[in-house]
Design an enzyme around this catalytic site. Structure first.
Site, PDB file in Angstrom:
ATOM      1  N   ASP A  35       0.850  -1.189   0.000  1.00 19.96           N
ATOM      2  CA  ASP A  35       0.000   0.000   0.000  1.00 19.96           C
ATOM      3  C   ASP A  35       0.889   1.243   0.000  1.00 19.96           C
ATOM      4  O   ASP A  35       1.616   1.493   0.970  1.00 19.96           O
ATOM      5  CB  ASP A  35      -0.861  -0.060   1.272  1.00 19.96           C
ATOM      6  CG  ASP A  35      -2.135   0.738   1.173  1.00 19.96           C
ATOM      7  OD1 ASP A  35      -2.113   1.787   0.515  1.00 19.96           O
ATOM      8  OD2 ASP A  35      -3.137   0.313   1.773  1.00 19.96           O
TER       9      ASP A  35
ATOM     10  N   ASP B  91      -2.832   4.664  -2.350  1.00 20.13           N
ATOM     11  CA  ASP B  91      -3.751   5.353  -1.459  1.00 20.13           C
ATOM     12  C   ASP B  91      -4.163   6.710  -2.044  1.00 20.13           C
ATOM     13  O   ASP B  91      -3.300   7.481  -2.499  1.00 20.13           O
ATOM     14  CB  ASP B  91      -3.010   5.572  -0.129  1.00 20.13           C
ATOM     15  CG  ASP B  91      -3.902   6.064   0.982  1.00 20.13           C
ATOM     16  OD1 ASP B  91      -4.839   5.333   1.340  1.00 20.13           O
ATOM     17  OD2 ASP B  91      -3.655   7.176   1.500  1.00 20.13           O
TER      18      ASP B  91
ATOM     19  N   GLU C  11      -6.814   3.851  -5.229  1.00 18.89           N
ATOM     20  CA  GLU C  11      -7.966   4.248  -4.427  1.00 18.89           C
ATOM     21  C   GLU C  11      -8.359   5.640  -4.875  1.00 18.89           C
ATOM     22  O   GLU C  11      -7.580   6.579  -4.718  1.00 18.89           O
ATOM     23  CB  GLU C  11      -7.623   4.255  -2.938  1.00 18.89           C
ATOM     24  CG  GLU C  11      -8.850   4.552  -2.112  1.00 18.89           C
ATOM     25  CD  GLU C  11      -8.553   5.118  -0.731  1.00 18.89           C
ATOM     26  OE1 GLU C  11      -9.407   5.009   0.148  1.00 18.89           O
ATOM     27  OE2 GLU C  11      -7.467   5.686  -0.531  1.00 18.89           O
TER      28      GLU C  11
ATOM     29  N   HIS D 247     -10.873  -1.554   5.208  1.00 16.51           N
ATOM     30  CA  HIS D 247     -10.565  -1.091   6.555  1.00 16.51           C
ATOM     31  C   HIS D 247     -11.160   0.283   6.866  1.00 16.51           C
ATOM     32  O   HIS D 247     -10.982   0.783   7.972  1.00 16.51           O
ATOM     33  CB  HIS D 247      -9.045  -1.044   6.713  1.00 16.51           C
ATOM     34  CG  HIS D 247      -8.435  -0.055   5.780  1.00 16.51           C
ATOM     35  ND1 HIS D 247      -8.400  -0.261   4.410  1.00 16.51           N
ATOM     36  CD2 HIS D 247      -7.884   1.163   5.983  1.00 16.51           C
ATOM     37  CE1 HIS D 247      -7.848   0.789   3.830  1.00 16.51           C
ATOM     38  NE2 HIS D 247      -7.517   1.664   4.767  1.00 16.51           N
ATOM     39  N   ASP D 248     -11.809   0.903   5.883  1.00 17.27           N
ATOM     40  CA  ASP D 248     -12.437   2.214   6.103  1.00 17.27           C
ATOM     41  C   ASP D 248     -13.954   2.124   6.135  1.00 17.27           C
ATOM     42  O   ASP D 248     -14.634   3.147   6.263  1.00 17.27           O
ATOM     43  CB  ASP D 248     -12.061   3.182   4.967  1.00 17.27           C
ATOM     44  CG  ASP D 248     -10.579   3.498   4.927  1.00 17.27           C
ATOM     45  OD1 ASP D 248      -9.943   3.512   5.997  1.00 17.27           O
ATOM     46  OD2 ASP D 248     -10.059   3.731   3.814  1.00 17.27           O
TER      47      ASP D 248
HETATM   48  C1  GLC Z   1      -7.237   6.141   2.500  1.00 19.97           C
HETATM   49  C2  GLC Z   1      -7.018   4.997   3.469  1.00 19.97           C
HETATM   50  C3  GLC Z   1      -7.421   5.461   4.833  1.00 19.97           C
HETATM   51  C4  GLC Z   1      -6.521   6.615   5.211  1.00 19.97           C
HETATM   52  C5  GLC Z   1      -6.557   7.724   4.159  1.00 19.97           C
HETATM   53  C6  GLC Z   1      -5.434   8.682   4.340  1.00 19.97           C
HETATM   54  O1  GLC Z   1      -8.549   6.509   2.385  1.00 19.97           O
HETATM   55  O2  GLC Z   1      -7.728   3.875   3.045  1.00 19.97           O
HETATM   56  O3  GLC Z   1      -7.380   4.440   5.798  1.00 19.97           O
HETATM   57  O4  GLC Z   1      -6.922   7.138   6.443  1.00 19.97           O
HETATM   58  O5  GLC Z   1      -6.435   7.218   2.852  1.00 19.97           O
HETATM   59  O6  GLC Z   1      -4.216   8.090   4.029  1.00 19.97           O
END
Ligand code: GLC
Length: 543
Positions: free
Chosen positions: A96, A196, A246, A320-321
């Protein structure tokens, strides 16, 4: 670049997966210890969320050193062992990469604070006075997106927590640093990457107030993002590896650009529009039952839209979010098992690459925490204060957090019925859901009717039926809010599938489309066929 289409990715949040040394905190050795479990499930790749050196303010998404392992997770040797052992089982690791921002403890930021101009140019600093924010943008974790540094007389931008400073991608030196990090991990035997919030890296030329929103329209899918991604992929030497971006608040058009094969950007994208259908007026902290018609429309738009332009979706409900899908879109009481299987079916037969988030394959639920002390997530703790500050009662605030907190997806993996669900022999960093005595891997492994066995079947079906990975998709019954239905067809093997999912807890009558009566049932979550779809029933027919 076709070799991710019949693959399945399993996401591991190492902090909550398996603790090998009893400190209450999951680690890399814990992942290695569970590789046989993962190989048995049949998954091809493991995406591990960040375990790099970090103050853990945002559980590792605040990286202090991209090339070092945080000692809480283990050592570089532990990682090398994990890579080797995974490889023996035909499983590749995806790391990641948090490239939009670093922790303020990163050496670059520290040197910027110490006054080094070179490193100030790595971040987004704006000259100013403490009473005058550069813009009115809002951080995604609540509060202003700028922080003042008195000794420099400057503000820095942080789209997330105040300890996560946004990097300045306009600076070629930053882009080269990032490519070098990719080369480093590729040389270690890493097979793919998740990036990310990567569609936020390209910021606008001019910083201006947003009077119509929180600022995101100025930096989401920003002006140079495609150029930077192409450059990163080429310079990092990762073209052809499996990659997923993402994409925060993105558009279909941009995701086509990010993933269309000839573009040499990414293999696929996560978008989150389907996970906002229960946000009232788009506000995560305002509760509303899921709007099924909106959900279906989004799936159709993204599936058919990506298909039309050779784009590729990552398919997922959980990460995880996110709260646990079974608690959110299904039932975690009366129809727990049925709805867990139906939700899995709904996405695993779509066009794209499915992601299974740890514990999803067991039907893990939200923990239903009742006190703010049980939460750990920086976003939940911030919003607790914000919602209370808006005048909401303690009970209402806790109800909202219990449904929306990211901690819902971060409770320990439920391995067995022993203390702490077998996750740790120590005190877990976050509490376990009470239902671990019944919902756990040990109980589900040998039960052919379990949620876990159903997921295993889904993974295997993808390998056996090319129409799942290569076929075209067409959505059916678009006006029926209760019924998610689509057809897969057009693959070399000539097979066709009809997928029917009842999204509700009541019976839903269906009239099969022409030519489907009497066809073979490939999969379902009820044994006998009936005239109508029963609560959360799913059926996949084949011809
Ligand atoms: C993404 C991750 C999340 C994190 C954010 C900032 O959304 O999945 O867990 O807090 O980015 O890095």
């Amino acid at each position: 670049m076709n070799d991710f289409k019949d693959k399945v990715v399993y996401q591991i949040y190492p902090k909550s997966f398996m603790d090998s040394n009893g400190d209450g905190f999951g680690d890399l050795k814990g992942v290695t210890a569970k590789l046989d479990y993962l190989a048995d499930l049949g998954v091809d790749y493991l995406w591990l969320t960040p375990f790099f050196s970090s103050p853990q303010r945002d559980n590792g998404y605040d990286v202090a050193d991209y090339r070092a392992i945080d000692p809480r997770y283990g050592t570089m040797e532990d990682l090398e062992e994990l890579i080797r052992e995974a490889d023996k089982r035909g499983i590749g690791l995806m790391l990641d990469m948090v490239f939009n921002h670093t922790s303020t403890e990163h050496a670059w930021f520290q040197r910027a604070l110490a006054g080094e101009k070179k490193y100030q140019d790595y971040y987004i600093f704006k000259n100013g006075t403490p009473d005058n924010l550069p813009t009115n943008w809002v951080s995604k974790f609540g509060g202003p997106a700028w922080q003042y540094v008195p000794q420099l007389g400057k503000w820095y931008l942080h789209l997330f927590d105040v300890t996560q400073a946004d990097l300045n991608w306009e600076n070629p030196a930053v882009r080269e640093e990032m490519a070098d990090i990719l080369r480093f991990w590729k040389a270690k035997g890493i097979k793919g990457f998740r990036f990310d919030v990567v569609n936020l890296i390209s910021k606008p030329e001019v910083y201006e107030d947003d009077f119509a929103g929180d600022g995101r329209r100025f930096y989401t899918d920003g002006r140079n993002v495609h150029k930077y991604l192409k450059e990163l992929v080429a310079a990092g030497g990762i073209d052809g590896m499996v990659t997923v971006g993402e994409m925060s608040s993105t558009s279909l058009e941009n995701c086509i650009g990010y993933t269309a094969a000839g573009n040499h950007e990414l293999s696929m994208c996560f978008n989150f529009h389907h996970l906002k259908v229960d946000y009232k007026n788009g506000d995560k902290w305002a509760l509303m039952p899921a709007d099924h018609l909106a959900l279906k429309k989004l799936f159709q738009t993204w599936q058919e839209g990506m298909q039309a332009h050779d784009g590729w979706n990552a398919l997922f409900w959980c990460n995880h979010d996110q709260p646990r899908a079974v608690s959110r879109f299904g039932s975690d009481t009366a129809y727990w098992k049925e709805s867990a299987k139906m939700l899995a079916t709904a996405i695993h037969f779509m066009r794209g690459t499915p992601y299974i988030y740890q514990g999803e394959e067991l039907g893990m639920t939200n923990p239903h925490f009742t006190s703010i002390d049980q939460y750990r997530d920086v976003e939940s703790l911030n919003y607790y204060n914000i919602l209370r500050g808006e005048g909401k009662s303690e009970a209402e605030t806790l109800d909202i957090i219990a449904q929306r907190s990211r901690d819902n997806g971060r409770t320990p993996m439920q391995w067995d019925a022993s203390a702490n669900a077998g996750f740790t022999t120590g005190t877990p960093w976050i509490g376990t859901a009470d239902n671990y005595q019944t919902i756990n891997a040990a109980a589900e492994m040998d039960d052919p009717d379990s949620v876990r066995s159903f997921y295993k079947t889904l993974v295997h079906l993808r390998k056996q039926h090319k129409v799942i990975s290569e076929g075209k998709i067409e959505f059916l019954f678009p006006e029926n809010a209760d019924l998610l239905a689509y057809r897969r067809y057009g693959a070399p093997d000539g097979e066709e599938l009809l997928v029917l999912c009842n999204l509700t807890a009541h019976e839903v009558p269906v009239t099969l489309p022409e030519g489907w009566a009497g066809t073979e049932k490939l999969l379902g979550n009820y044994t006998e066929m009936a005239a109508a779809l029963r609560p959360y029933e799913c059926t996949v027919l084949k011809k």
